[in-house]
Design an enzyme around this catalytic site. Structure first.
Site, PDB file in Angstrom:
ATOM      1  N   ARG A   1      12.007 -10.131   5.991  1.00  0.00           N
ATOM      2  CA  ARG A   1      12.563  -8.793   6.203  1.00  0.00           C
ATOM      3  C   ARG A   1      13.604  -8.816   7.319  1.00  0.00           C
ATOM      4  NH1 ARG A   1       7.793  -4.639   5.926  1.00  0.00           N
ATOM      5  NH2 ARG A   1       7.196  -5.608   7.877  1.00  0.00           N
TER       6      ARG A   1
ATOM      7  N   ARG B   1      12.493  -7.892  13.149  1.00  0.00           N
ATOM      8  CA  ARG B   1      11.557  -7.229  14.068  1.00  0.00           C
ATOM      9  C   ARG B   1      10.659  -8.279  14.700  1.00  0.00           C
ATOM     10  NH1 ARG B   1       8.578  -2.620  10.777  1.00  0.00           N
ATOM     11  NH2 ARG B   1       6.874  -3.921  11.524  1.00  0.00           N
TER      12      ARG B   1
ATOM     13  N   LYS C   1       0.832  -1.217   0.000  1.00  0.00           N
ATOM     14  CA  LYS C   1       0.000   0.000   0.000  1.00  0.00           C
ATOM     15  C   LYS C   1       0.864   1.263   0.000  1.00  0.00           C
ATOM     16  CE  LYS C   1      -2.220  -1.117   3.818  1.00  0.00           C
ATOM     17  NZ  LYS C   1      -1.764  -2.495   4.059  1.00  0.00           N
TER      18      LYS C   1
ATOM     19  N   ARG D   1      -9.660   0.673   8.025  1.00  0.00           N
ATOM     20  CA  ARG D   1      -9.138  -0.646   8.392  1.00  0.00           C
ATOM     21  C   ARG D   1     -10.260  -1.553   8.883  1.00  0.00           C
ATOM     22  NH1 ARG D   1      -3.594  -1.570   9.182  1.00  0.00           N
ATOM     23  NH2 ARG D   1      -2.871   0.556   9.326  1.00  0.00           N
TER      24      ARG D   1
ATOM     25  N   ARG E   1      -1.376 -11.778  12.230  1.00  0.00           N
ATOM     26  CA  ARG E   1      -1.692 -10.416  11.761  1.00  0.00           C
ATOM     27  C   ARG E   1      -2.432 -10.465  10.430  1.00  0.00           C
ATOM     28  NH1 ARG E   1       3.749  -7.454  11.305  1.00  0.00           N
ATOM     29  NH2 ARG E   1       2.739  -6.172   9.722  1.00  0.00           N
TER      30      ARG E   1
END
Ligand code: ZN
Length: 221
Positions: free
Chosen positions: A126, A159, A13, A87, A170
């Site tokens: 990541r 992270r 996004k 959201r 999530r």
């Protein structure tokens, strides 16, 4: 023309919103940025939001809606581009109400549709430099030496909320919420789905531009 860009975490996004902002001189309203700023400025809403953000929980609709309503009232002219907002279905309803108060409406909603496995690989791969935050990806953008930052030599870390199990949760939670918003914009006949799975950002962005331009063409007739 006011746009909403939708997508699961990691769908891109922010990337496409940034490019559309530059291409169409839009005002980019990212709920993540708005929340971050409110927390940094220790505003009343920011202080309320902080506990949710730090624990990785969804910030209650009421707080997000009020913050975004304030943002919308700041901008009269430029076309608005919403990223990461709405959201929830309730936020989508409220967004329409707030826009109406300003004699505006959402013209188009672009949904970046990416398969969950693809997203899981994108996010859990990541890695971030522990010293200055440079971002790497073990598959798509690996460092020269495994686990070491090319720029400063510091160790890379993952992270906490990029860990596989957390990402899965999530994505699943976000999918439940987004599917309701997608249905809502589909019923309003303003939804454009873009395939974002296994395609480069440039390929995806080409389709985003096509969707926007075909809408603008349609307006002319
Ligand atoms: Zn570094």
């Amino acid at each position: 023309m006011n746009l909403v860009i939708l997508g699961l975490p990691g769908a891109g996004k922010g990337t496409h919103a940034q490019r559309l902002k530059e291409e169409l001189q839009m005002c980019h309203l990212s709920s993540g940025e708005v929340l971050k700023r409110a927390i940094q400025q220790e505003t009343e809403a920011g202080n309320k939001a902080r506990t949710y953000v730090t624990s990785g929980d969804l910030v209650p609709d009421r707080i997000v809606i009020n913050l975004m309503a304030d943002e919308i009232s700041k901008y009269n002219e430029p076309p608005l581009l919403f990223d990461g907002f709405p959201r929830t279905l309730r936020q989508a309803h409220r967004l329409d109400e707030i826009m109406k108060k300003h004699d505006k409406f959402i013209d188009l909603s672009i949904y970046l549709e990416v398969k969950k496995d693809n997203l899981l690989k994108r996010i859990s791969g990541r890695r971030i430099c522990s010293r200055e935050g440079t971002v790497y990806h073990i598959d798509f953008n690996p460092p020269q030496e495994d686990g070491i930052c090319d720029r400063c030599g510091a160790p890379l870390l993952q992270r906490e909320d990029d860990k596989q199990e957390i990402v899965k949760k999530r994505i699943e939670e976000s999918e439940k919420r987004i599917s309701k918003i997608v249905k809502y914009y589909q019923e309003k006949n303003i939804l454009k789905k873009i395939n974002g799975t296994d395609r480069s950002p440039d390929q995806v962005h080409g389709d985003v531009q096509k969707a926007v331009h075909s809408y603008l063409e349609q307006l002319k007739h």
